[in-house]
Design a protein around this motif. Sequence first.
Motif, mmCIF file in Angstrom:
data_model
loop_
_atom_site.group_PDB
_atom_site.id
_atom_site.type_symbol
_atom_site.label_atom_id
_atom_site.label_comp_id
_atom_site.label_asym_id
_atom_site.label_seq_id
_atom_site.Cartn_x
_atom_site.Cartn_y
_atom_site.Cartn_z
ATOM 1 N N PRO A 105 26.639 21.210 30.055
ATOM 2 C CA PRO A 105 28.026 20.943 30.460
ATOM 3 C C PRO A 105 28.725 22.186 31.008
ATOM 4 C CG PRO A 105 27.556 19.889 28.360
ATOM 5 C CD PRO A 105 26.359 20.735 28.679
ATOM 6 N N LEU A 106 29.384 22.016 32.131
ATOM 7 C CA LEU A 106 30.074 23.127 32.786
ATOM 8 C C LEU A 106 31.348 23.478 32.027
ATOM 9 C CD1 LEU A 106 30.348 25.031 35.262
ATOM 10 C CD2 LEU A 106 31.652 23.196 36.358
ATOM 11 N N ILE A 107 31.488 24.746 31.645
ATOM 12 C CA ILE A 107 32.741 25.217 31.065
ATOM 13 C C ILE A 107 33.732 25.524 32.186
ATOM 14 C CG2 ILE A 107 33.826 27.065 29.734
ATOM 15 C CD1 ILE A 107 31.297 27.212 28.047
ATOM 16 N N ASN A 108 33.290 26.337 33.159
ATOM 17 C CA ASN A 108 34.142 26.616 34.312
ATOM 18 C C ASN A 108 33.414 27.530 35.280
ATOM 19 O OD1 ASN A 108 36.390 26.481 35.955
ATOM 20 N ND2 ASN A 108 37.830 27.025 34.342
ATOM 21 N N ARG A 109 33.966 27.596 36.499
ATOM 22 C CA ARG A 109 33.573 28.604 37.480
ATOM 23 C C ARG A 109 34.719 29.604 37.602
ATOM 24 N NH1 ARG A 109 30.558 26.712 42.986
ATOM 25 N NH2 ARG A 109 28.516 26.190 42.088
ATOM 26 N N TYR A 110 34.373 30.892 37.717
ATOM 27 C CA TYR A 110 35.400 31.927 37.708
ATOM 28 C C TYR A 110 35.234 32.837 38.929
ATOM 29 C CZ TYR A 110 35.653 30.458 32.824
ATOM 30 O OH TYR A 110 35.772 29.711 31.667
#
Length: 321
Positions: A105-110
């Motif tokens: 699962p993707l937490i986020n792109r930064y």
Amino acid sequence: VLLVTILVVEGIAVAQKTQGGQNIGVNRIPPTQCDNWVRTSNGGHFASPNYPNMYPPNQECIYILEAAPRQRIELTFDEPYYIEPSFECRFDHLEVRDGPFGFSPLINRYCGLKSPALIRSTGRFMWIKFTSDEELEGKGFQAKYSFIPDPDFTYLGGILNPIPDCQFELSGADGIVRSSQVEQEGKTKPGQAVDCIWTIKATPNAKIYLRFLDYQMEHSNECKRNFVAVYDGSSSIENLKAKFCSTVANDVMLQTGTGVVRMWADEGSRLSRFRMLFTSFVDPPCSGSTYFCHSNMCINNSLVCNGIQNCAYPWDENHCR
């Protein structure tokens, strides 16, 4: 408590082009540029290549953090921090996923000028990828991580329950991928959630055809808690070919010789099941050792009249004695 930390480093090929646009050679960035990592039993820190100087173009670094059983991971970022800003971080970016795989699962792109806030995993793994494109580099990042107790963990008589390693491998001209293998090999206990991976390797220079023989999903269409996913080439999210969570699962024709099948079923969906046939095939024209399936595929002659439909249509079993 032993800590095992895995670093997977992959250099992105950089094509040198002539003025006419033709490739004249390929250079690879040395993988040591990604290996800026200090590890301890309590955590560690790592950074983008050349940090705090400008990171290089066309770079890909993958870090997989692993805590001890029944621990979680906290990730923080130092200053200075700068990754080329872009809409939805489509260019240079740092991708963080909650688990050990590229499809976790993707937490986020930064990206951008502001360092991310504290990031916590929900389990003992965290998958991180740093990517830079051909232009507009920045100082990059330095990240620190530490391990904290898993609040969901409970002691049973003071003994840690082992965490199952639910992965399987298959290869050859054909074979059966089946969810019943999980229970038969004791990979999970009754009442536990299932998150298992099957990696399939075709015969040399072949592709893979997958056909479901049995498929049942509890809580159908609740795709976050109950599904079978198929990946073409690797387990990266970019290679997701199909995801089945309804009442029907279709055949899948892969374009590579490596297939990855993942089944996820939460504690309330343990009656979900599947069974699929994989068949190695090559594109026509068919050689003397292969059979033309009349469906843009050639299978090994040993699969003809074997009592199993290996072609997309049952031509291989139609005229058998």
